[in-house]
Design a protein around this motif. Structure first.
Motif, PDB file in Angstrom:
ATOM      1  N   GLU A 166       0.844  -1.195   0.000  1.00 48.29           N
ATOM      2  CA  GLU A 166       0.000   0.000   0.000  1.00 48.29           C
ATOM      3  C   GLU A 166       0.878   1.243   0.000  1.00 48.29           C
ATOM      4  O   GLU A 166       1.863   1.316   0.744  1.00 48.29           O
ATOM      5  CB  GLU A 166      -0.898   0.005   1.239  1.00 48.29           C
ATOM      6  N   ARG A 189      -3.729   4.665  -1.159  1.00 49.61           N
ATOM      7  CA  ARG A 189      -4.676   5.185  -0.170  1.00 49.61           C
ATOM      8  C   ARG A 189      -5.329   6.470  -0.642  1.00 49.61           C
ATOM      9  O   ARG A 189      -6.316   6.916  -0.045  1.00 49.61           O
ATOM     10  CB  ARG A 189      -3.969   5.465   1.156  1.00 49.61           C
ATOM     11  N   SER A 197      -6.861   2.815   6.969  1.00 49.85           N
ATOM     12  CA  SER A 197      -6.999   2.065   5.724  1.00 49.85           C
ATOM     13  C   SER A 197      -7.242   0.579   5.979  1.00 49.85           C
ATOM     14  O   SER A 197      -6.628  -0.019   6.858  1.00 49.85           O
ATOM     15  CB  SER A 197      -5.748   2.223   4.868  1.00 49.85           C
ATOM     16  N   ARG A 198      -8.136  -0.002   5.182  1.00 49.28           N
ATOM     17  CA  ARG A 198      -8.403  -1.438   5.239  1.00 49.28           C
ATOM     18  C   ARG A 198      -8.061  -2.125   3.911  1.00 49.28           C
ATOM     19  O   ARG A 198      -8.429  -3.280   3.702  1.00 49.28           O
ATOM     20  CB  ARG A 198      -9.886  -1.684   5.564  1.00 49.28           C
ATOM     21  N   ARG A 199      -7.372  -1.420   3.031  1.00 49.69           N
ATOM     22  CA  ARG A 199      -7.123  -1.975   1.702  1.00 49.69           C
ATOM     23  C   ARG A 199      -6.309  -3.268   1.762  1.00 49.69           C
ATOM     24  O   ARG A 199      -6.647  -4.252   1.099  1.00 49.69           O
ATOM     25  CB  ARG A 199      -6.417  -0.938   0.825  1.00 49.69           C
ATOM     26  N   LEU A 201      -5.846  -5.253   4.397  1.00 50.59           N
ATOM     27  CA  LEU A 201      -6.616  -6.261   5.132  1.00 50.59           C
ATOM     28  C   LEU A 201      -7.662  -6.902   4.232  1.00 50.59           C
ATOM     29  O   LEU A 201      -7.805  -8.134   4.196  1.00 50.59           O
ATOM     30  CB  LEU A 201      -7.282  -5.614   6.348  1.00 50.59           C
ATOM     31  N   ASP A 202      -8.397  -6.084   3.485  1.00 49.85           N
ATOM     32  CA  ASP A 202      -9.426  -6.618   2.587  1.00 49.85           C
ATOM     33  C   ASP A 202      -8.796  -7.446   1.469  1.00 49.85           C
ATOM     34  O   ASP A 202      -9.367  -8.463   1.047  1.00 49.85           O
ATOM     35  CB  ASP A 202     -10.248  -5.474   2.000  1.00 49.85           C
ATOM     36  N   ARG A 205      -7.869 -10.837   2.863  1.00 49.68           N
ATOM     37  CA  ARG A 205      -9.082 -11.635   3.083  1.00 49.68           C
ATOM     38  C   ARG A 205      -9.658 -12.155   1.765  1.00 49.68           C
ATOM     39  O   ARG A 205     -10.195 -13.270   1.714  1.00 49.68           O
ATOM     40  CB  ARG A 205     -10.123 -10.795   3.826  1.00 49.68           C
ATOM     41  N   GLN A 225      -2.538  -1.731  10.962  1.00 46.72           N
ATOM     42  CA  GLN A 225      -2.695  -2.654   9.842  1.00 46.72           C
ATOM     43  C   GLN A 225      -1.965  -3.970  10.096  1.00 46.72           C
ATOM     44  O   GLN A 225      -2.501  -5.052   9.823  1.00 46.72           O
ATOM     45  CB  GLN A 225      -2.176  -2.012   8.558  1.00 46.72           C
ATOM     46  N   ALA A 228      -3.921  -6.116  12.654  1.00 47.48           N
ATOM     47  CA  ALA A 228      -5.164  -6.651  12.104  1.00 47.48           C
ATOM     48  C   ALA A 228      -4.901  -7.772  11.099  1.00 47.48           C
ATOM     49  O   ALA A 228      -5.573  -8.811  11.113  1.00 47.48           O
ATOM     50  CB  ALA A 228      -5.974  -5.528  11.452  1.00 47.48           C
ATOM     51  N   ILE A 229      -3.920  -7.583  10.220  1.00 42.79           N
ATOM     52  CA  ILE A 229      -3.610  -8.602   9.204  1.00 42.79           C
ATOM     53  C   ILE A 229      -2.994  -9.831   9.856  1.00 42.79           C
ATOM     54  O   ILE A 229      -3.326 -10.971   9.503  1.00 42.79           O
ATOM     55  CB  ILE A 229      -2.685  -8.013   8.129  1.00 42.79           C
TER      56      ILE A 229
END
Length: 280
Positions: A166, A189, A197-199, A201-202, A205, A225, A228-229
């Protein structure tokens, strides 16, 4: 790279503006003699003097850590990654992200000139990846670009690699090293704060997962980030902690002094979980 660290005084030999917000600084000096070859991706400490044109005080390293010269002003210390080391040319290269004058490393890099002094201690750090794994997932941002490039360059030709990176905007996207098994994906971003940002992470997934195969993960970048990842990979994809090199390099809107204790708490908890998993 397990030997006792040593501090070296080096000087700027070359400055390469890689993107609008990233400078690669090449350092030279006689004290690079003995610096270990093949250390790309390893951690080093940069020592910045209060005045960027002055040589910083350098510590001696003993059994209990650094010992500073008595009465000398201590430099500001920041952790960075070896981007490239050419033993034959006697050059050490580091990438520094420019984000204004609110950080000592960014401020120094923005104003650096050929001949400016800089202290360097190291290198060191843990194993970055499991080379024998058939699949590799590399996740990061410009702060971890040198790390991810180092991992790609050291993986065998038969490795399958997914790299998810990112950038704050499209102008910060850079090429990655060529590799026959590499699939690289950059995300911008577009000015959104990194911590929100969740880019990545998404994207993790949504990606097809190689179930039944061993996956080695290299993950570094913004703290929220990374955590979470890391948790998604452990809980939803079943990646053992021992197969993840996950380091929260920085925290959005926090300086390094404020973030220092939290980063160590995160890393200590992660290492404890890895040890528990290995003993299960």
């Amino acid at each position: 790279m397990s030997a006792r660290p040593r501090a070296r005084l080096l000087r700027v030999a070359r400055i390469d503006q890689r993107t609008p917000q990233m400078r690669r600084i090449a350092l030279r000096g006689e004290e690079l003699a003995g610096f270990p070859a093949g250390c790309e991706g390893a951690h080093i400490k940069l020592l910045f003097a209060p005045d960027s044109r002055d040589a910083p005080a350098l510590p001696q390293f003993g059994e209990h850590g650094p010992v500073w010269p008595e009465g000398a002003a201590r430099p500001v210390v920041r952790t960075y990654t070896v981007a490239r080391f050419d033993a034959d040319a006697g050059e050490l290269e580091i990438d520094i992200v420019l984000h204004g004058d609110d950080g000592p490393a960014s401020r120094w890099a923005a104003n650096a000139r050929v001949g400016d002094p800089l202290g360097v201690a190291g290198p060191g750090g843990p194993e970055l990846f499991r080379a024998a794994a058939p699949c590799h997932l590399l996740i990061g941002d410009p702060s971890s670009y040198a790390l991810i490039c180092a991992v790609i360059a050291r993986l065998p030709a038969q490795a399958r690699i997914d790299a998810l990176l990112e950038a704050p905007d499209a102008g910060e996207i850079q090429p990655l090293p060529a590799h026959p098994g590499l699939r690289a994906h950059w995300f911008s971003r577009d000015g959104e704060p990194a911590g929100a940002s969740r880019r990545l992470l998404d994207a993790v997934r949504a990606m097809p997962w190689p179930h039944g195969e061993i996956v080695s993960v290299t993950l570094a970048g913004e703290s929220a980030q990374v955590v979470a990842i890391r948790d998604l990979l452990a809980r939803e994809r079943g990646v053992p902690r021992s197969m993840m090199y996950a380091v929260p390099y920085w925290k959005d809107r926090w300086d390094e002094e404020r973030y220092h204790d939290e980063r160590h708490r995160i890393m200590d908890a992660f290492e404890a979980e890895a040890e528990q998993g290995a003993g299960a």
